[in-house]
Motif scaffolding. Structure first.
Motif, PDB file in Angstrom:
ATOM      1  N   GLU A 180       0.815  -1.327   0.353  1.00 29.50           N
ATOM      2  CA  GLU A 180       0.361  -0.303   0.166  1.00 29.50           C
ATOM      3  C   GLU A 180       1.087   1.283   0.237  1.00 29.50           C
ATOM      4  O   GLU A 180       0.817   2.334  -0.407  1.00 29.50           O
ATOM      5  N   GLY A 181       1.712   0.904   0.862  1.00 26.51           N
ATOM      6  CA  GLY A 181       3.252   2.320   1.232  1.00 26.51           C
ATOM      7  C   GLY A 181       3.014   2.475   0.148  1.00 26.51           C
ATOM      8  O   GLY A 181       3.363   3.948  -0.185  1.00 26.51           O
ATOM      9  N   GLU A 182       4.036   1.836  -0.758  1.00 26.82           N
ATOM     10  CA  GLU A 182       4.437   1.978  -2.354  1.00 26.82           C
ATOM     11  C   GLU A 182       3.592   2.245  -3.842  1.00 26.82           C
ATOM     12  O   GLU A 182       3.796   3.082  -4.699  1.00 26.82           O
ATOM     13  N   PHE A 183       2.509   1.933  -2.882  1.00 28.79           N
ATOM     14  CA  PHE A 183       1.315   2.102  -4.228  1.00 28.79           C
ATOM     15  C   PHE A 183       1.321   3.837  -4.057  1.00 28.79           C
ATOM     16  O   PHE A 183       0.548   4.467  -5.781  1.00 28.79           O
ATOM     17  N   PHE A 184       0.606   4.227  -2.977  1.00 23.63           N
ATOM     18  CA  PHE A 184       0.472   5.715  -2.917  1.00 23.63           C
ATOM     19  C   PHE A 184       1.763   6.726  -3.169  1.00 23.63           C
ATOM     20  O   PHE A 184       1.498   7.401  -3.930  1.00 23.63           O
ATOM     21  N   ALA A 185       2.595   5.627  -2.425  1.00 26.11           N
ATOM     22  CA  ALA A 185       4.338   7.130  -3.024  1.00 26.11           C
ATOM     23  C   ALA A 185       4.047   7.140  -4.818  1.00 26.11           C
ATOM     24  O   ALA A 185       4.518   8.197  -5.474  1.00 26.11           O
ATOM     25  N   ARG A 186       4.224   6.083  -5.576  1.00 24.31           N
ATOM     26  CA  ARG A 186       3.960   6.255  -6.946  1.00 24.31           C
ATOM     27  C   ARG A 186       2.747   6.614  -7.605  1.00 24.31           C
ATOM     28  O   ARG A 186       3.222   7.325  -8.399  1.00 24.31           O
ATOM     29  N   VAL A 187       1.714   7.022  -6.826  1.00 25.40           N
ATOM     30  CA  VAL A 187       1.052   7.602  -7.235  1.00 25.40           C
ATOM     31  C   VAL A 187       0.943   9.573  -7.143  1.00 25.40           C
ATOM     32  O   VAL A 187       0.841   9.967  -7.850  1.00 25.40           O
ATOM     33  N   LEU A 188       1.442   9.430  -6.211  1.00 29.03           N
ATOM     34  CA  LEU A 188       1.107  10.784  -5.547  1.00 29.03           C
ATOM     35  C   LEU A 188       2.824  11.550  -5.766  1.00 29.03           C
ATOM     36  O   LEU A 188       2.772  12.314  -7.098  1.00 29.03           O
ATOM     37  N   PRO A 208      -6.624  25.652  -8.800  1.00 25.31           N
ATOM     38  CA  PRO A 208      -5.565  25.644  -7.430  1.00 25.31           C
ATOM     39  C   PRO A 208      -5.599  24.419  -7.069  1.00 25.31           C
ATOM     40  O   PRO A 208      -5.204  24.329  -6.151  1.00 25.31           O
ATOM     41  N   ARG A 209      -6.595  23.342  -7.162  1.00 19.99           N
ATOM     42  CA  ARG A 209      -6.359  22.129  -6.947  1.00 19.99           C
ATOM     43  C   ARG A 209      -4.982  21.325  -7.163  1.00 19.99           C
ATOM     44  O   ARG A 209      -5.368  19.962  -6.052  1.00 19.99           O
ATOM     45  N   LEU A 210      -4.507  21.802  -7.913  1.00 18.32           N
ATOM     46  CA  LEU A 210      -3.120  21.161  -8.488  1.00 18.32           C
ATOM     47  C   LEU A 210      -2.365  20.580  -6.870  1.00 18.32           C
ATOM     48  O   LEU A 210      -2.161  21.640  -5.941  1.00 18.32           O
ATOM     49  N   GLN A 250      -7.152  12.956  -1.618  1.00 15.67           N
ATOM     50  CA  GLN A 250      -8.444  14.317  -1.672  1.00 15.67           C
ATOM     51  C   GLN A 250      -8.806  14.137  -3.196  1.00 15.67           C
ATOM     52  O   GLN A 250     -10.155  13.794  -3.570  1.00 15.67           O
ATOM     53  N   VAL A 251      -7.686  13.363  -4.368  1.00 14.04           N
ATOM     54  CA  VAL A 251      -7.580  13.317  -5.324  1.00 14.04           C
ATOM     55  C   VAL A 251      -8.769  12.171  -5.189  1.00 14.04           C
ATOM     56  O   VAL A 251      -9.740  12.179  -6.105  1.00 14.04           O
ATOM     57  N   LEU A 252      -8.251  11.442  -4.769  1.00 12.48           N
ATOM     58  CA  LEU A 252      -8.978   9.820  -4.770  1.00 12.48           C
ATOM     59  C   LEU A 252     -10.656   9.833  -4.615  1.00 12.48           C
ATOM     60  O   LEU A 252     -11.634   9.297  -5.322  1.00 12.48           O
ATOM     61  N   VAL A 267      -8.158  14.529 -12.542  1.00  8.21           N
ATOM     62  CA  VAL A 267      -9.128  14.668 -11.482  1.00  8.21           C
ATOM     63  C   VAL A 267      -8.054  16.263 -10.978  1.00  8.21           C
ATOM     64  O   VAL A 267      -9.150  17.363 -10.755  1.00  8.21           O
ATOM     65  N   SER A 268      -7.192  16.011 -10.443  1.00  8.98           N
ATOM     66  CA  SER A 268      -5.731  17.081 -10.240  1.00  8.98           C
ATOM     67  C   SER A 268      -6.054  18.425 -10.984  1.00  8.98           C
ATOM     68  O   SER A 268      -6.042  19.453 -10.358  1.00  8.98           O
ATOM     69  N   LEU A 269      -6.042  17.766 -12.382  1.00  7.11           N
ATOM     70  CA  LEU A 269      -6.117  19.851 -13.087  1.00  7.11           C
ATOM     71  C   LEU A 269      -7.479  19.843 -13.823  1.00  7.11           C
ATOM     72  O   LEU A 269      -8.029  21.064 -13.865  1.00  7.11           O
TER      73      LEU A 269
END
Length: 199
Positions: A6-14, A34-36, A42-44, A161-163
């Motif tokens: 899980e930690g690796e997944f979120f790090a790669r997505v981030l 400005p949500r960049l 929050q994105v998820l 979504v971030s954009l």
């Protein structure tokens, strides 16, 4: 037990969300929301499948950030972009690659993809060379390429979504598009992401 810790997944997505987005912010021709750079959680939590889109175009810089995010995590996948409403880009089919961004894919006719998937500003087609993957890794090559295509699609969706954009993922391939991609490049069409400003 998860396939990827899980930690690796979120790090790669981030990382896939922040690196290309910082570059897009520096060069964007239209204001970037400005949500960049929002936290992944929050994105998820704001991600929703949207299949109806407005006629508002998407900036080329945003499309390039989305494509880069897909390639950064997509392993052996390749990208074809069906551009319908991208600022300063003609309607048509484009290859997307690291360093060169959008390059016209002359002679590639994908068929009526907007009727199959969505009438979005951008359809990002994630493709892969199944023959090479299977020659290299046997039966596991097919599975690995599908996982990479899914990861690329979701990284691109989260970046969109971030954009401040919306999108929907489509796992099925359209036969006319698949045949056209195979004839032109020897790839298979594996996954599609529709991107634009949602209604």
């Amino acid at each position: 037990m998860p396939i990827v810790p899980e930690g690796e997944f979120f790090a790669r997505v981030l990382d896939s969300l922040t690196s290309p987005l910082q570059a897009a912010t520096a060069t964007a021709t239209t204001p970037v929301p400005p949500r960049l750079g929002r936290p992944v959680e929050q994105v998820l939590s704001t991600r929703r499948s949207v299949r109806s889109f407005t006629a508002q175009p998407v900036s080329r810089d945003c499309v390039e950030a989305i494509g880069q995010a897909a390639l950064d995590i997509g392993g052996d996948t390749s990208l074809i972009i069906s551009a319908r409403r991208i600022e300063e880009v003609s309607v048509g089919s484009y290859l997307f690659s690291r360093g060169t961004g959008l390059t016209p894919a002359s002679g590639l006719h994908l068929g009526p993809v907007e009727r199959v998937y969505a009438d979005a500003a951008v359809l990002l087609m994630i493709c892969g060379d199944l023959a090479t993957a299977c020659d290299r890794d046997g039966v596991a090559g097919y599975s690995r390429l599908l996982v990479q295509a899914g990861a690329a699609g979701h990284a691109a969706w989260l970046t969109a979504v971030s954009l401040g954009l919306h999108g929907s993922v489509h796992g099925r391939s359209f036969s006319e598009t698949d045949e056209a991609v195979r004839r032109s490049f020897g790839w298979s069409h594996l996954f599609t992401l529709a991107i634009g400003h949602g209604c």
